[in-house]
Design an enzyme around this catalytic site. Structure first.
Site, short mmCIF file in Angstrom:
data_model
loop_
_atom_site.label_atom_id
_atom_site.label_comp_id
_atom_site.label_asym_id
_atom_site.label_seq_id
_atom_site.Cartn_x
_atom_site.Cartn_y
_atom_site.Cartn_z
CG HIS A 283 2.86 5.80 6.36
ND1 HIS A 283 2.47 5.69 7.07
CD2 HIS A 283 1.66 6.08 4.93
CE1 HIS A 283 1.31 5.83 7.10
NE2 HIS A 283 0.38 6.26 6.34
CB THR B 151 -5.84 8.25 5.59
OG1 THR B 151 -4.33 7.20 5.10
CG2 THR B 151 -6.10 9.11 6.51
CG HIS C 265 0.60 10.27 6.48
ND1 HIS C 265 -0.64 9.69 6.56
CD2 HIS C 265 -0.17 11.38 6.72
CE1 HIS C 265 -1.13 10.25 5.96
NE2 HIS C 265 -1.18 11.97 5.97
CG HIS D 194 -0.55 8.32 1.95
ND1 HIS D 194 -1.70 7.12 2.32
CD2 HIS D 194 -0.40 8.17 3.38
CE1 HIS D 194 -1.72 7.15 3.01
NE2 HIS D 194 -0.92 7.01 3.88
CD GLU E 243 -3.95 9.42 2.46
OE1 GLU E 243 -4.20 9.69 4.02
OE2 GLU E 243 -4.71 8.99 2.08
CG HIS F 35 -1.30 -1.21 1.69
ND1 HIS F 35 -2.26 -1.79 0.47
CD2 HIS F 35 -1.63 -2.25 2.64
CE1 HIS F 35 -3.15 -2.95 1.10
NE2 HIS F 35 -2.79 -3.25 2.35
#
Ligand code: 7B1
Ligand code: ZN
Length: 261
Positions: free
Chosen positions: A94, A199, A119, A96, A106, A64
């Site tokens: 990590h 999230t 994050h 996104h 996000e 992910h």
């Protein structure tokens, strides 16, 4: 198995509620932050990130995102202050991100998306015995969100982007020692804060969100290296590029967003 979730058409954010009904809950994340509507709370002190004695362990591709994990068996690296009543231990960080030329943060700010969002995930080890226990408690986690925008090269992000080729495939992990994430913090720690959730599934409503107002600057080239990662494992014949691994903003449901000075 119930854990088959992703960011595609069939298994993406709009489908998560089938296996994780809390997806339609009252304190879901991310949200669109509207600065003018945030409440300036003078009782909100500064955020203090004590990462100087942190111990990074490894970097991995969990299918992910790309995750760097830390030793969290004591208070060697914690975040405190701001809206937090206790120190919260750093567990992992990590990212996104979007696809080529499109943004992938996000949280959004007055509808504006950034290229990516970092994050830093922390847990309340004063009140809870394990991360897993904290992850299901309303004040169990504190996630520090940092926006990434494109521009010049980020001199310290190279340490991470240079390691990504070693974790190209889902399920890959490699040693990653001596990395201190304080080098990824912007110069200003002014923030917005609100009560929200993870999230991604399991979407637990256990997160005190602290989103920094000032983005860090990374180059397009560095962002491009994140997109060389794959959602898929080495043994799978289908190779799916890891990109657009972000959940869109969720309903505010009457929540207050507070702003530090
Ligand atoms: N995008 S997010 O909201 O920051 C977010 C979303 C989902 C998450 O699941 C976990 N689990 C661990 O870190 C963990 C690490 C080690 C052992 C058990 C759990 N952290 C998360 C952060
Ligand atoms: Zn995240």
């Amino acid at each position: 198995t119930g854990n088959q979730w992703g960011y595609g058409k069939e298994d993406g954010p709009s489908a998560w509620h089938r296996s994780y009904p809390v997806a339609k809950g009252s304190r879901q994340s991310p949200i669109d932050i509207i600065p003018e509507q945030a409440f300036h709370d003078n009782s909100l002190g500064p955020i203090i990130a004590n990462y100087d004695h942190c111990t990074s362990i490894n970097i991995s591709n969990n299918g992910h995102s790309v995750v760097v994990e830390f030793v969290d068996s004591d208070n060697r690296s914690v975040i405190q202050g701001g809206p937090l009543d206790n120190p919260y231990r750093l567990k992992q960080f990590h990212f996104h991100w979007g696809g080529k030329g499109c943004d992938g943060s996000e949280h959004t700010v007055a509808g504006y998306s950034y290229a990516s969002e970092l994050h830093l995930v922390h847990w309340n080890a004063v009140k809870y015995k394990t991360f897993a226990e904290a992850a299901t408690a309303p004040d169990g986690l504190a996630v520090l969100g940092i926006f990434l925008k494109t521009g010049d090269d980020h001199r310290w992000l190279h340490t991470i982007t240079d390691a990504l080729y070693m974790v190209k495939y889902k399920g890959s992990v490699t040693d990653f020692r001596g990395f201190n994430p304080k080098c990824l913090l912007p110069s200003s720690l002014h923030y917005w804060t609100y009560l929200g959730s993870l999230t991604t599934p399991p979407l637990h409503e256990s997160v005190v969100w602290i989103v920094l107002k000032q983005p860090i600057v990374v180059s397009d080239k560095q962002m491009g290296k994140f997109r060389t990662l794959l959602f898929t494992g080495e043994e799978e014949e289908e190779r799916i590029r890891m990109e657009n691994n972000f959940r869109p903003p969720q309903p505010l449901q009457g929540r207050k967003v507070r702003s530090s000075n």
